[in-house]
Design a protein around this motif. Sequence first.
Motif, PDB file in Angstrom:
ATOM      1  N   ALA A   1     -17.203   7.095 -87.787  1.00  0.00           N
ATOM      2  CA  ALA A   1     -16.746   7.358 -86.420  1.00  0.00           C
ATOM      3  C   ALA A   1     -15.600   8.358 -86.467  1.00  0.00           C
ATOM      4  CB  ALA A   1     -16.267   6.069 -85.753  1.00  0.00           C
ATOM      5  N   VAL A   2     -15.201   8.805 -85.296  1.00  0.00           N
ATOM      6  CA  VAL A   2     -13.942   9.523 -85.167  1.00  0.00           C
ATOM      7  C   VAL A   2     -12.868   8.486 -84.838  1.00  0.00           C
ATOM      8  CG1 VAL A   2     -12.632  11.272 -83.916  1.00  0.00           C
ATOM      9  CG2 VAL A   2     -15.071  11.628 -84.387  1.00  0.00           C
ATOM     10  N   TYR A   3     -11.814   8.486 -85.614  1.00  0.00           N
ATOM     11  CA  TYR A   3     -10.736   7.515 -85.450  1.00  0.00           C
ATOM     12  C   TYR A   3      -9.553   8.174 -84.752  1.00  0.00           C
ATOM     13  CZ  TYR A   3     -13.147   4.128 -88.361  1.00  0.00           C
ATOM     14  OH  TYR A   3     -14.059   3.213 -88.852  1.00  0.00           O
ATOM     15  N   TYR A   4      -9.040   7.477 -83.740  1.00  0.00           N
ATOM     16  CA  TYR A   4      -7.926   7.980 -82.947  1.00  0.00           C
ATOM     17  C   TYR A   4      -6.750   7.010 -83.040  1.00  0.00           C
ATOM     18  CZ  TYR A   4     -11.611  10.726 -80.660  1.00  0.00           C
ATOM     19  OH  TYR A   4     -12.659  11.567 -80.402  1.00  0.00           O
ATOM     20  N   CYS A   5      -5.568   7.550 -83.196  1.00  0.00           N
ATOM     21  CA  CYS A   5      -4.406   6.678 -83.128  1.00  0.00           C
ATOM     22  C   CYS A   5      -3.786   6.749 -81.735  1.00  0.00           C
ATOM     23  CB  CYS A   5      -3.368   7.021 -84.190  1.00  0.00           C
ATOM     24  SG  CYS A   5      -2.484   8.553 -83.940  1.00  0.00           S
ATOM     25  N   THR A   6      -3.046   5.715 -81.393  1.00  0.00           N
ATOM     26  CA  THR A   6      -2.395   5.633 -80.099  1.00  0.00           C
ATOM     27  C   THR A   6      -0.946   5.206 -80.269  1.00  0.00           C
ATOM     28  OG1 THR A   6      -3.036   3.323 -79.772  1.00  0.00           O
ATOM     29  CG2 THR A   6      -4.530   5.001 -78.925  1.00  0.00           C
ATOM     30  N   ALA A   7      -0.139   5.607 -79.300  1.00  0.00           N
ATOM     31  CA  ALA A   7       1.259   5.187 -79.248  1.00  0.00           C
ATOM     32  C   ALA A   7       1.591   4.846 -77.807  1.00  0.00           C
ATOM     33  CB  ALA A   7       2.176   6.293 -79.764  1.00  0.00           C
ATOM     34  N   ASP A   8       2.107   3.646 -77.616  1.00  0.00           N
ATOM     35  CA  ASP A   8       2.408   3.160 -76.273  1.00  0.00           C
ATOM     36  C   ASP A   8       3.891   3.251 -75.971  1.00  0.00           C
ATOM     37  OD1 ASP A   8      -0.009   0.456 -76.522  1.00  0.00           O
ATOM     38  OD2 ASP A   8      -0.249   2.533 -75.888  1.00  0.00           O
ATOM     39  N   GLN A   9       4.201   3.834 -74.840  1.00  0.00           N
ATOM     40  CA  GLN A   9       5.556   3.826 -74.309  1.00  0.00           C
ATOM     41  C   GLN A   9       5.510   3.069 -72.991  1.00  0.00           C
ATOM     42  OE1 GLN A   9       5.864   8.229 -75.015  1.00  0.00           O
ATOM     43  NE2 GLN A   9       7.836   7.628 -75.858  1.00  0.00           N
ATOM     44  N   PRO A  10       6.658   2.800 -72.382  1.00  0.00           N
ATOM     45  CA  PRO A  10       6.651   1.912 -71.206  1.00  0.00           C
ATOM     46  C   PRO A  10       5.644   2.263 -70.119  1.00  0.00           C
ATOM     47  CG  PRO A  10       8.886   2.261 -71.938  1.00  0.00           C
ATOM     48  CD  PRO A  10       8.033   3.143 -72.793  1.00  0.00           C
ATOM     49  N   THR A  11       5.386   3.552 -69.910  1.00  0.00           N
ATOM     50  CA  THR A  11       4.487   3.907 -68.808  1.00  0.00           C
ATOM     51  C   THR A  11       3.344   4.810 -69.237  1.00  0.00           C
ATOM     52  OG1 THR A  11       5.858   5.814 -68.239  1.00  0.00           O
ATOM     53  CG2 THR A  11       6.350   3.738 -67.106  1.00  0.00           C
ATOM     54  N   PHE A  12       3.152   5.003 -70.518  1.00  0.00           N
ATOM     55  CA  PHE A  12       2.153   5.997 -70.951  1.00  0.00           C
ATOM     56  C   PHE A  12       1.624   5.667 -72.323  1.00  0.00           C
ATOM     57  CE2 PHE A  12       0.274  10.016 -69.916  1.00  0.00           C
ATOM     58  CZ  PHE A  12      -0.057  10.589 -71.134  1.00  0.00           C
ATOM     59  N   ARG A  13       0.341   5.913 -72.521  1.00  0.00           N
ATOM     60  CA  ARG A  13      -0.286   5.823 -73.843  1.00  0.00           C
ATOM     61  C   ARG A  13      -0.672   7.223 -74.292  1.00  0.00           C
ATOM     62  NH1 ARG A  13      -4.865   1.584 -75.440  1.00  0.00           N
ATOM     63  NH2 ARG A  13      -2.959   0.430 -75.918  1.00  0.00           N
ATOM     64  N   SER A  14      -0.222   7.590 -75.464  1.00  0.00           N
ATOM     65  CA  SER A  14      -0.588   8.881 -76.050  1.00  0.00           C
ATOM     66  C   SER A  14      -1.709   8.686 -77.057  1.00  0.00           C
ATOM     67  CB  SER A  14       0.624   9.527 -76.737  1.00  0.00           C
ATOM     68  OG  SER A  14       1.657   9.766 -75.814  1.00  0.00           O
ATOM     69  N   TRP A  15      -2.555   9.710 -77.190  1.00  0.00           N
ATOM     70  CA  TRP A  15      -3.688   9.670 -78.114  1.00  0.00           C
ATOM     71  C   TRP A  15      -3.601  10.833 -79.089  1.00  0.00           C
ATOM     72  CZ3 TRP A  15      -7.598   5.960 -78.016  1.00  0.00           C
ATOM     73  CH2 TRP A  15      -7.577   5.087 -76.925  1.00  0.00           C
ATOM     74  N   GLY A  16      -4.000  10.564 -80.320  1.00  0.00           N
ATOM     75  CA  GLY A  16      -4.127  11.626 -81.294  1.00  0.00           C
ATOM     76  C   GLY A  16      -5.407  12.414 -81.083  1.00  0.00           C
ATOM     77  N   GLN A  17      -5.581  13.467 -81.892  1.00  0.00           N
ATOM     78  CA  GLN A  17      -6.732  14.355 -81.721  1.00  0.00           C
ATOM     79  C   GLN A  17      -7.984  13.785 -82.388  1.00  0.00           C
ATOM     80  OE1 GLN A  17      -4.420  14.737 -83.997  1.00  0.00           O
ATOM     81  NE2 GLN A  17      -5.450  15.320 -85.885  1.00  0.00           N
TER      82      GLN A  17
END
Length: 115
Positions: free
Chosen positions: A91-107
Amino acid sequence: QVQLVESGGGLVESGGSLSLSCAASGSRFRINGMGWYRRVPGKQRELVATITSDSTTNYADSVKGRFTISRDNAKNTVYLQMNSLKPEDTAVYYCTADQPTFRSWGQGTQVTVSS
């Protein structure tokens, strides 16, 4: 929003191991949970593992006992150690980072497990 840079994907034989890493940068706000998701073409994205800021972990049943998620808060980096890999882990694996109001995704980084 943070910038996430993943590394460590590749091609491995069934039964082999790979280690992914994901470094977060660019935000002055605290990062809470971090995690890994994956997507196979034609299927929905699925959770692989998550880890809280105090290192409480959660895993998908399909990877329990084979994958280990960890993080280094000082480096804002999350890791995924993948052992006993199976072709269905491809699969393509994506990392995430959660902040209080937003989730960021890697490429995303491709993991391919050959049978």
